[in-house]
Design a protein around this motif. Sequence first.
Motif, mmCIF file in Angstrom:
data_model
loop_
_atom_site.group_PDB
_atom_site.id
_atom_site.type_symbol
_atom_site.label_atom_id
_atom_site.label_comp_id
_atom_site.label_asym_id
_atom_site.label_seq_id
_atom_site.Cartn_x
_atom_site.Cartn_y
_atom_site.Cartn_z
ATOM 1 N N ILE A 4 0.867 -1.173 0.000
ATOM 2 C CA ILE A 4 0.000 0.000 0.000
ATOM 3 C C ILE A 4 0.908 1.229 0.000
ATOM 4 N N ASN A 8 -1.398 6.352 1.812
ATOM 5 C CA ASN A 8 -2.723 5.789 2.092
ATOM 6 C C ASN A 8 -2.724 4.761 3.221
ATOM 7 N N PHE A 9 -1.582 4.474 3.784
ATOM 8 C CA PHE A 9 -1.476 3.345 4.700
ATOM 9 C C PHE A 9 -2.389 3.455 5.915
ATOM 10 N N ILE A 11 -5.180 5.178 6.458
ATOM 11 C CA ILE A 11 -6.599 5.053 6.091
ATOM 12 C C ILE A 11 -6.916 3.605 5.710
ATOM 13 N N HIS A 12 -6.009 3.001 4.966
ATOM 14 C CA HIS A 12 -6.203 1.612 4.550
ATOM 15 C C HIS A 12 -6.237 0.680 5.766
ATOM 16 N N GLU A 13 -5.326 0.886 6.692
ATOM 17 C CA GLU A 13 -5.264 0.046 7.885
ATOM 18 C C GLU A 13 -6.548 0.166 8.703
ATOM 19 N N HIS A 15 -9.507 0.975 7.568
ATOM 20 C CA HIS A 15 -10.542 0.290 6.776
ATOM 21 C C HIS A 15 -10.459 -1.232 6.976
ATOM 22 N N CYS A 16 -9.256 -1.779 6.882
ATOM 23 C CA CYS A 16 -9.071 -3.226 7.022
ATOM 24 C C CYS A 16 -9.477 -3.716 8.409
#
Length: 120
Positions: A4, A8-9, A11-13, A15-16
């Motif tokens: 990633i 964006n890390f 926000i991505h984390e 979300h996950c």
Amino acid sequence: KKDIPAVNFIIHEIHCRRNIEICPYCSDSIPKSEMKNHIEAEHVQVTCKCRMKMESSLLKEHEASSCPLRPVLCQFCDIQLAFSKLQEHELYCGARTEPCGRCGRHVLLRELQEHPRACG
């Protein structure tokens, strides 16, 4: 489990962590809303007709390649029978004879492919 971009890390984390779970059986990343269906479809224990127990996701492969009751064809008479019965059947079936079209000798079915070389 994927690369990633650093931007964006976070926000991505987030979300996950909210939406994704790791399957306790296969370690795949599965949406939380689909985890129950995933476990029921892939990991529930089922019993094959040969009485072997396995995960449902492995049943098709087992039935196609390793089940002793999978259907196979006899190489001599093309009758369909269970794999576990094939060897015994082919011993008997291959011992039948047919006359050779060239020399007229009666030849065992299991030797019929090799016979033309000896027939001359």
